[in-house]
Design an enzyme around this catalytic site. Sequence first.
Site, PDB file in Angstrom:
ATOM      1  N   TYR A 141      20.431  -9.303  -9.375  1.00 49.74           N
ATOM      2  CA  TYR A 141      20.103  -8.261 -10.345  1.00 49.74           C
ATOM      3  C   TYR A 141      20.119  -8.870 -11.743  1.00 49.74           C
ATOM      4  O   TYR A 141      21.164  -9.229 -12.269  1.00 49.74           O
ATOM      5  CB  TYR A 141      21.103  -7.092 -10.269  1.00 49.74           C
ATOM      6  CG  TYR A 141      21.179  -6.408  -8.916  1.00 49.74           C
ATOM      7  CD1 TYR A 141      20.151  -6.549  -7.969  1.00 49.74           C
ATOM      8  CD2 TYR A 141      22.264  -5.605  -8.570  1.00 49.74           C
ATOM      9  CE1 TYR A 141      20.225  -5.920  -6.728  1.00 49.74           C
ATOM     10  CE2 TYR A 141      22.329  -4.976  -7.344  1.00 49.74           C
ATOM     11  CZ  TYR A 141      21.322  -5.141  -6.423  1.00 49.74           C
ATOM     12  OH  TYR A 141      21.394  -4.510  -5.200  1.00 49.74           O
ATOM     13  N   GLY A 174      16.959   8.162  -3.356  1.00 45.36           N
ATOM     14  CA  GLY A 174      15.538   7.839  -3.218  1.00 45.36           C
ATOM     15  C   GLY A 174      15.145   6.567  -3.948  1.00 45.36           C
ATOM     16  O   GLY A 174      13.998   6.137  -3.861  1.00 45.36           O
ATOM     17  N   GLY A 175      16.059   5.971  -4.704  1.00 47.65           N
ATOM     18  CA  GLY A 175      15.780   4.697  -5.375  1.00 47.65           C
ATOM     19  C   GLY A 175      14.751   4.854  -6.479  1.00 47.65           C
ATOM     20  O   GLY A 175      14.867   5.742  -7.320  1.00 47.65           O
ATOM     21  N   PRO A 226      12.461   9.027  -6.823  1.00 48.88           N
ATOM     22  CA  PRO A 226      13.496  10.039  -6.579  1.00 48.88           C
ATOM     23  C   PRO A 226      13.116  10.995  -5.444  1.00 48.88           C
ATOM     24  O   PRO A 226      11.950  11.345  -5.283  1.00 48.88           O
ATOM     25  CB  PRO A 226      13.578  10.776  -7.912  1.00 48.88           C
ATOM     26  CG  PRO A 226      13.014   9.842  -8.922  1.00 48.88           C
ATOM     27  CD  PRO A 226      12.028   8.960  -8.208  1.00 48.88           C
ATOM     28  N   PRO A 247      20.454   6.137  -2.193  1.00 53.44           N
ATOM     29  CA  PRO A 247      20.948   7.450  -1.753  1.00 53.44           C
ATOM     30  C   PRO A 247      20.203   8.603  -2.416  1.00 53.44           C
ATOM     31  O   PRO A 247      20.166   9.700  -1.877  1.00 53.44           O
ATOM     32  CB  PRO A 247      22.426   7.436  -2.179  1.00 53.44           C
ATOM     33  CG  PRO A 247      22.485   6.458  -3.315  1.00 53.44           C
ATOM     34  CD  PRO A 247      21.485   5.390  -2.960  1.00 53.44           C
TER      35      PRO A 247
HETATM   36  N1  LIG Z   1      21.093  -3.929  -0.245  1.00 48.95           N
HETATM   37  C1  LIG Z   1      19.929  -3.767  -0.814  1.00 48.95           C
HETATM   38  O1  LIG Z   1      18.945  -4.358  -0.401  1.00 48.95           O
HETATM   39  C2  LIG Z   1      19.806  -2.803  -1.935  1.00 48.95           C
HETATM   40  C3  LIG Z   1      18.531  -2.389  -2.350  1.00 48.95           C
HETATM   41  C4  LIG Z   1      18.460  -1.472  -3.396  1.00 48.95           C
HETATM   42  C5  LIG Z   1      19.607  -0.978  -3.999  1.00 48.95           C
HETATM   43  N2  LIG Z   1      20.833  -1.412  -3.578  1.00 48.95           N
HETATM   44  C6  LIG Z   1      22.069  -0.862  -4.192  1.00 48.95           C
HETATM   45  O2  LIG Z   1      22.029   0.555  -4.098  1.00 48.95           O
HETATM   46  C7  LIG Z   1      22.340   1.126  -5.370  1.00 48.95           C
HETATM   47  C8  LIG Z   1      21.668   2.462  -5.504  1.00 48.95           C
HETATM   48  O3  LIG Z   1      20.256   2.299  -5.529  1.00 48.95           O
HETATM   49  P1  LIG Z   1      19.348   2.694  -6.775  1.00 48.95           P
HETATM   50  O4  LIG Z   1      20.163   2.792  -7.998  1.00 48.95           O
HETATM   51  O5  LIG Z   1      18.190   1.783  -6.795  1.00 48.95           O
HETATM   52  O6  LIG Z   1      18.787   4.099  -6.328  1.00 48.95           O
HETATM   53  P2  LIG Z   1      19.405   5.563  -6.261  1.00 48.95           P
HETATM   54  O7  LIG Z   1      20.875   5.549  -6.449  1.00 48.95           O
HETATM   55  O8  LIG Z   1      18.847   6.192  -5.043  1.00 48.95           O
HETATM   56  O9  LIG Z   1      18.687   6.264  -7.488  1.00 48.95           O
HETATM   57  C9  LIG Z   1      18.815   5.807  -8.787  1.00 48.95           C
HETATM   58  C10 LIG Z   1      17.809   6.576  -9.627  1.00 48.95           C
HETATM   59  O10 LIG Z   1      18.183   7.948  -9.656  1.00 48.95           O
HETATM   60  C11 LIG Z   1      18.255   8.379 -11.011  1.00 48.95           C
HETATM   61  N3  LIG Z   1      19.406   9.289 -11.116  1.00 48.95           N
HETATM   62  C12 LIG Z   1      20.698   9.032 -10.796  1.00 48.95           C
HETATM   63  N4  LIG Z   1      21.458  10.121 -11.016  1.00 48.95           N
HETATM   64  C13 LIG Z   1      20.635  11.077 -11.496  1.00 48.95           C
HETATM   65  C14 LIG Z   1      20.838  12.414 -11.919  1.00 48.95           C
HETATM   66  N5  LIG Z   1      22.045  12.981 -11.893  1.00 48.95           N
HETATM   67  N6  LIG Z   1      19.766  13.112 -12.358  1.00 48.95           N
HETATM   68  C15 LIG Z   1      18.539  12.564 -12.403  1.00 48.95           C
HETATM   69  N7  LIG Z   1      18.283  11.284 -12.019  1.00 48.95           N
HETATM   70  C16 LIG Z   1      19.328  10.548 -11.567  1.00 48.95           C
HETATM   71  C17 LIG Z   1      18.460   7.147 -11.831  1.00 48.95           C
HETATM   72  O11 LIG Z   1      17.874   7.321 -13.105  1.00 48.95           O
HETATM   73  P3  LIG Z   1      18.785   7.315 -14.444  1.00 48.95           P
HETATM   74  O12 LIG Z   1      19.135   5.897 -14.684  1.00 48.95           O
HETATM   75  O13 LIG Z   1      17.878   7.913 -15.455  1.00 48.95           O
HETATM   76  O14 LIG Z   1      19.976   8.175 -14.158  1.00 48.95           O
HETATM   77  C18 LIG Z   1      17.723   6.076 -11.029  1.00 48.95           C
HETATM   78  O15 LIG Z   1      16.361   6.051 -11.398  1.00 48.95           O
HETATM   79  C19 LIG Z   1      21.870   0.068  -6.354  1.00 48.95           C
HETATM   80  O16 LIG Z   1      22.466   0.220  -7.596  1.00 48.95           O
HETATM   81  C20 LIG Z   1      22.244  -1.212  -5.651  1.00 48.95           C
HETATM   82  O17 LIG Z   1      23.573  -1.509  -5.968  1.00 48.95           O
HETATM   83  C21 LIG Z   1      20.939  -2.296  -2.550  1.00 48.95           C
END
Ligand SMILES: NC(=O)c1ccc[n+]([C@@H]2O[C@H](COP(=O)([O-])OP(=O)(O)OC[C@H]3O[C@@H](n4cnc5c(N)ncnc54)[C@H](OP(=O)(O)O)[C@@H]3O)[C@@H](O)[C@H]2O)c1
Length: 288
Positions: free
Chosen positions: A64, A216-217, A220, A214
């Site tokens: 990252y 939708g990444g 959303p 969780p």
């Molecule tokens: N193992 C793997 O291959 C892999 C792949 C991908 C991700 N990951 C891990 O999984 C974690 C979670 O994934 P992610 O962050 O990509 O996706 P996510 O948690 O599904 O969604 C993050 C998105 O949701 C928005 N969001 C969060 N809270 C919100 C709220 N209360 N209201 C409106 N929008 C909201 C965020 O925007 P804002 O910033 O505007 O809040 C961001 O765009 C990552 O941080 C990473 O550590 C692992």
Amino acid sequence: MFSASLPGGTWTLGDLTVTRFGYGAMQLAGPGVMGPPADRDGVLAVLREAAGLGVTHIDTSGAYGPRVTNQLIRQALHPYSEPLHIVTKVGATRDSDGGWPPARDPESLRRSVSENLEDLGLEVLDLVNLRLGDAQGPQPGSLAEPFETLAGLQQQGLIRHLGVSNATAEQVAEAQAIAPVVCVQNMYNLAYRQDDKLIDMLAEQGIAYVPFFPLGGFSPLQSSALSAVAARLDATPMSVALAWLLQRSPNILLIPGTSSAAHLRENAAGAGLPLSDEDLAELDKIGH
Ligand SMILES: NC(=O)c1ccc[n+]([C@@H]2O[C@H](COP(=O)([O-])OP(=O)(O)OC[C@H]3O[C@@H](n4cnc5c(N)ncnc54)[C@H](OP(=O)(O)O)[C@@H]3O)[C@@H](O)[C@H]2O)c1
């Protein structure tokens, strides 16, 4: 001290007790997960907010930024207070186009562990996930060589616990024959439920399942059924999606990502939303 206000209580990863409500740091690096972020102070504030809320499980990776997110975590939170655990991932690197090519040969893995230690300011990494597959998801094939390499680094005392990510059920079983696996981190959410059977199997074995994306990444979660349940409960769809995961199985740990302290607080409160049998039945239809 664990915060009594975080929903879901705690889970034990090997000998590490963590809050089930964790935090995913990936998107802190900035657009395309290529650093540095435009608002460095804002990012540091979000990380400190997570720790201040009592989150003791932060998910990251040297890929990252690359390396930027780990350096931000160190700047915001080092020295880490005792209950806080940083979980990292190795097995992918970044190319100049922002792609995520695999880097699972022994030398790349050793270098990656060493960079994680340096960037996070640690002598031992609490938990390292081996990232498998590719951007399309898990792919079949043996993980013996890379997982044995990490098991060797664990024996040298550089890693406390091991997990796998983007893995098939067969790869999880293959890893378990090499060294104990304390968690599996795969894509899973209300609308994407490929791992339903795997989650239940891991729950029986006392192994954590940590869904990535969780919410939708990068796209959303959007569903009329989700919006309807959220409206009925006077909650946001994000809260319902997180609460559903916490109620789906006791071995599920949350790592929702956000670059907003307000969203982080909203998620921490919303994940505790109680869902009735009627709500759960309606939500269950989304992914089936
Ligand atoms: N193992 C793997 O291959 C892999 C792949 C991908 C991700 N990951 C891990 O999984 C974690 C979670 O994934 P992610 O962050 O990509 O996706 P996510 O948690 O599904 O969604 C993050 C998105 O949701 C928005 N969001 C969060 N809270 C919100 C709220 N209360 N209201 C409106 N929008 C909201 C965020 O925007 P804002 O910033 O505007 O809040 C961001 O765009 C990552 O941080 C990473 O550590 C692992």
